[in-house]
Design an enzyme around this catalytic site. Structure first.
Site, PDB file in Angstrom:
ATOM      1  N   TYR A  87       0.840  -1.210   0.000  1.00 36.15           N
ATOM      2  CA  TYR A  87       0.000   0.000   0.000  1.00 36.15           C
ATOM      3  C   TYR A  87       0.874   1.260   0.000  1.00 36.15           C
ATOM      4  O   TYR A  87       0.677   2.172  -0.806  1.00 36.15           O
ATOM      5  CB  TYR A  87      -0.916  -0.012   1.227  1.00 36.15           C
ATOM      6  CG  TYR A  87      -1.700   1.258   1.383  1.00 36.15           C
ATOM      7  CD1 TYR A  87      -2.827   1.499   0.600  1.00 36.15           C
ATOM      8  CD2 TYR A  87      -1.310   2.235   2.294  1.00 36.15           C
ATOM      9  CE1 TYR A  87      -3.543   2.683   0.722  1.00 36.15           C
ATOM     10  CE2 TYR A  87      -2.015   3.417   2.418  1.00 36.15           C
ATOM     11  CZ  TYR A  87      -3.132   3.631   1.635  1.00 36.15           C
ATOM     12  OH  TYR A  87      -3.837   4.815   1.748  1.00 36.15           O
ATOM     13  N   LYS A 147       1.243   4.278  -2.787  1.00 32.61           N
ATOM     14  CA  LYS A 147       0.950   5.677  -2.479  1.00 32.61           C
ATOM     15  C   LYS A 147       2.149   6.579  -2.806  1.00 32.61           C
ATOM     16  O   LYS A 147       1.985   7.736  -3.174  1.00 32.61           O
ATOM     17  CB  LYS A 147       0.519   5.805  -1.013  1.00 32.61           C
ATOM     18  CG  LYS A 147      -0.836   5.162  -0.755  1.00 32.61           C
ATOM     19  CD  LYS A 147      -1.943   5.936  -1.449  1.00 32.61           C
ATOM     20  CE  LYS A 147      -3.146   5.162  -1.845  1.00 32.61           C
ATOM     21  NZ  LYS A 147      -4.191   5.941  -2.497  1.00 32.61           N
TER      22      LYS A 147
HETATM   23  N1  LIG Z   1      -9.322   6.557   5.042  1.00 33.31           N
HETATM   24  C1  LIG Z   1      -8.055   6.787   5.362  1.00 33.31           C
HETATM   25  O1  LIG Z   1      -7.687   6.790   6.539  1.00 33.31           O
HETATM   26  C2  LIG Z   1      -7.065   7.063   4.269  1.00 33.31           C
HETATM   27  C3  LIG Z   1      -5.780   7.506   4.605  1.00 33.31           C
HETATM   28  C4  LIG Z   1      -4.863   7.776   3.583  1.00 33.31           C
HETATM   29  C5  LIG Z   1      -5.251   7.601   2.265  1.00 33.31           C
HETATM   30  N2  LIG Z   1      -6.510   7.140   1.972  1.00 33.31           N
HETATM   31  C6  LIG Z   1      -6.872   6.963   0.563  1.00 33.31           C
HETATM   32  O2  LIG Z   1      -8.117   7.568   0.315  1.00 33.31           O
HETATM   33  C7  LIG Z   1      -8.779   6.917  -0.766  1.00 33.31           C
HETATM   34  C8  LIG Z   1     -10.208   6.585  -0.371  1.00 33.31           C
HETATM   35  O3  LIG Z   1     -10.169   5.741   0.768  1.00 33.31           O
HETATM   36  P1  LIG Z   1     -11.421   5.557   1.764  1.00 33.31           P
HETATM   37  O4  LIG Z   1     -10.895   5.534   3.135  1.00 33.31           O
HETATM   38  O5  LIG Z   1     -12.495   6.498   1.416  1.00 33.31           O
HETATM   39  O6  LIG Z   1     -11.824   4.054   1.413  1.00 33.31           O
HETATM   40  P2  LIG Z   1     -13.188   3.354   1.102  1.00 33.31           P
HETATM   41  O7  LIG Z   1     -14.298   3.900   1.938  1.00 33.31           O
HETATM   42  O8  LIG Z   1     -12.875   1.901   1.178  1.00 33.31           O
HETATM   43  O9  LIG Z   1     -13.481   3.755  -0.421  1.00 33.31           O
HETATM   44  C9  LIG Z   1     -12.703   3.227  -1.452  1.00 33.31           C
HETATM   45  C10 LIG Z   1     -13.370   3.524  -2.778  1.00 33.31           C
HETATM   46  O10 LIG Z   1     -12.533   2.963  -3.799  1.00 33.31           O
HETATM   47  C11 LIG Z   1     -13.325   2.098  -4.602  1.00 33.31           C
HETATM   48  N3  LIG Z   1     -12.561   0.934  -5.026  1.00 33.31           N
HETATM   49  C12 LIG Z   1     -11.862   0.061  -4.261  1.00 33.31           C
HETATM   50  N4  LIG Z   1     -11.361  -0.936  -5.012  1.00 33.31           N
HETATM   51  C13 LIG Z   1     -11.755  -0.679  -6.291  1.00 33.31           C
HETATM   52  C14 LIG Z   1     -11.567  -1.353  -7.530  1.00 33.31           C
HETATM   53  N5  LIG Z   1     -10.913  -2.509  -7.621  1.00 33.31           N
HETATM   54  N6  LIG Z   1     -12.110  -0.806  -8.635  1.00 33.31           N
HETATM   55  C15 LIG Z   1     -12.817   0.341  -8.572  1.00 33.31           C
HETATM   56  N7  LIG Z   1     -13.033   1.021  -7.430  1.00 33.31           N
HETATM   57  C16 LIG Z   1     -12.515   0.506  -6.304  1.00 33.31           C
HETATM   58  C17 LIG Z   1     -14.494   1.679  -3.728  1.00 33.31           C
HETATM   59  O11 LIG Z   1     -15.622   1.399  -4.550  1.00 33.31           O
HETATM   60  P3  LIG Z   1     -16.397  -0.011  -4.595  1.00 33.31           P
HETATM   61  O12 LIG Z   1     -16.364  -0.586  -3.226  1.00 33.31           O
HETATM   62  O13 LIG Z   1     -17.761   0.383  -5.083  1.00 33.31           O
HETATM   63  O14 LIG Z   1     -15.652  -0.796  -5.600  1.00 33.31           O
HETATM   64  C18 LIG Z   1     -14.751   2.921  -2.888  1.00 33.31           C
HETATM   65  O15 LIG Z   1     -15.612   3.804  -3.562  1.00 33.31           O
HETATM   66  C19 LIG Z   1      -7.919   5.701  -1.098  1.00 33.31           C
HETATM   67  O16 LIG Z   1      -7.099   6.000  -2.213  1.00 33.31           O
HETATM   68  C20 LIG Z   1      -7.076   5.511   0.157  1.00 33.31           C
HETATM   69  O17 LIG Z   1      -5.840   4.883  -0.123  1.00 33.31           O
HETATM   70  C21 LIG Z   1      -7.421   6.871   2.936  1.00 33.31           C
END
Ligand SMILES: NC(=O)c1ccc[n+]([C@@H]2O[C@H](COP(=O)([O-])OP(=O)(O)OC[C@H]3O[C@@H](n4cnc5c(N)ncnc54)[C@H](OP(=O)(O)O)[C@@H]3O)[C@@H](O)[C@H]2O)c1
Length: 306
Positions: free
Chosen positions: A178, A182
């Site tokens: 991961y 990133k």
């Molecule tokens: N939350 C944190 O603490 C955090 C921290 C640092 C960075 N981030 C980054 O922020 C972004 C969003 O994360 P989040 O926390 O909001 O996560 P999340 O709630 O799990 O949302 C992830 C999104 O990505 C989509 N996704 C996942 N796998 C996919 C695939 N194979 N094809 C197409 N779409 C896919 C999911 O859609 P479906 O389920 O409909 O496929 C969902 O809409 C990510 O890039 C993550 O790395 C998050």
């Protein structure tokens, strides 16, 4: 505003921005930060393309957007499949005159470290290769003044840069894979920025860390409780709400003060210095070329560099 109940547009100080007539694609907007950012951009007047795999969840976000008066539609695409990414790009190009905001946000920390049909690590493919492909295919459709916003992570700081192994993540833990993906996000956003400038395109590219958001799907997969991750990485403040996380996405997508700003990295709506590995220009260029080779596509914006 961070740490309060305010919506992302208020936290980002952009609640008076009018996005009427603009179109935004937010990948990964069926849940989490992407959903929150999509709703905020819709409330500001943008037409929003909601993306993910989960059609039911996507249609629910479309309903929420329509309830606040925004035009919205859902397009499903699995980012493990290059053909699905192309179909998403085609749908956007066919149905909209031009794209003003592209939020490359879909992604996550995946426990299954298998390979995709391209023979590359699943995490690398979903988190880096697909946003790279989508951006490349949408380049001709980005309007003048468009903004590309890539959701990276503070986790890029603890990634090791080994371009020979960047796609093949065999033997890496899900967390290490991961963090490396990133780091690729920040390298990609910076290289895109440089090539857009060299090509004379009026399009910006920036990346961000959204915060560590307890309770999001992503944070449930972290190797330690969210509070501990801040200690491990040494960056504060670390704990944010989903709306806090979406605020920086919206800020880079719409704030007047970052108009024309490109090739930068943000957290909590403020510019931060990314890890030294992320500013390595040679690594940025090599990753760009390697990504095109892995996808078997022409190098995007190749004429813009020597
Ligand atoms: N939350 C944190 O603490 C955090 C921290 C640092 C960075 N981030 C980054 O922020 C972004 C969003 O994360 P989040 O926390 O909001 O996560 P999340 O709630 O799990 O949302 C992830 C999104 O990505 C989509 N996704 C996942 N796998 C996919 C695939 N194979 N094809 C197409 N779409 C896919 C999911 O859609 P479906 O389920 O409909 O496929 C969902 O809409 C990510 O890039 C993550 O790395 C998050």
């Amino acid at each position: 505003m961070f740490g309060t109940e305010s919506p992302p547009e208020a936290k980002a100080g952009i609640e008076d921005v009018d996005l009427d007539g603009r179109t935004a694609l937010v990948t990964g907007s069926t849940s989490g930060l992407g959903r929150e950012a999509a709703l905020a951009l819709g409330r500001l007047g943008a037409s929003v393309i909601v993306h993910g795999r989960n059609r039911e969840a996507g249609e629910r976000v479309v309903d929420e957007l329509e309830a606040v008066g925004a035009d919205a539609r859902f397009v499903a695409a699995d980012f493990e499949r290059p053909a699905a990414v192309s179909a998403l790009a085609d749908a956007v190009a066919e149905e909209f005159d031009g794209l003003d905001v592209l939020c490359n946000n879909a992604g996550g920390l995946f426990q299954d470290g298998g390979e995709t049909e391209l023979g590359v690590g699943r995490t690398f493919h979903i988190n880096h290769l697909s946003p790279y492909q989508l951006t490349a295919e949408l380049l001709p459709h980005l309007s003048a003044g468009a903004r590309v916003v890539t959701t990276a992570s503070v986790g890029h700081r603890i990634a090791t840069l080994n371009l020979d192994r960047i796609a093949n993540l065999a033997g890496l833990s899900p967390w290490a894979a991961y963090c490396r993906s990133k780091l690729a996000n920040v390298l990609f956003a910076n290289e895109l920025a440089r090539r857009l400038v060299a090509a004379g395109r009026d399009v910006t590219s920036n990346s961000l860390h959204p915060g560590i958001v307890p309770g999001s799907e992503f944070s449930r997969a972290l190797p330690a409780p969210a509070e501990r991750i801040g200690d491990l990485i040494g960056e504060f403040p670390m704990i944010d709400s989903v709306a806090d996380g979406a605020a920086t996405v919206c800020y880079l997508a719409a704030a007047p003060e970052v108009e024309g700003v490109t090739g930068r990295y943000y957290a909590r709506c403020r510019e931060r210095r990314p890890a030294p590995d992320a500013t390595d220009v040679d690594a940025q260029r090599r990753l760009w070329r390697r990504s095109a080779a892995l996808l078997d596509i022409e190098e995007p914006l190749a004429d813009a560099v020597e």
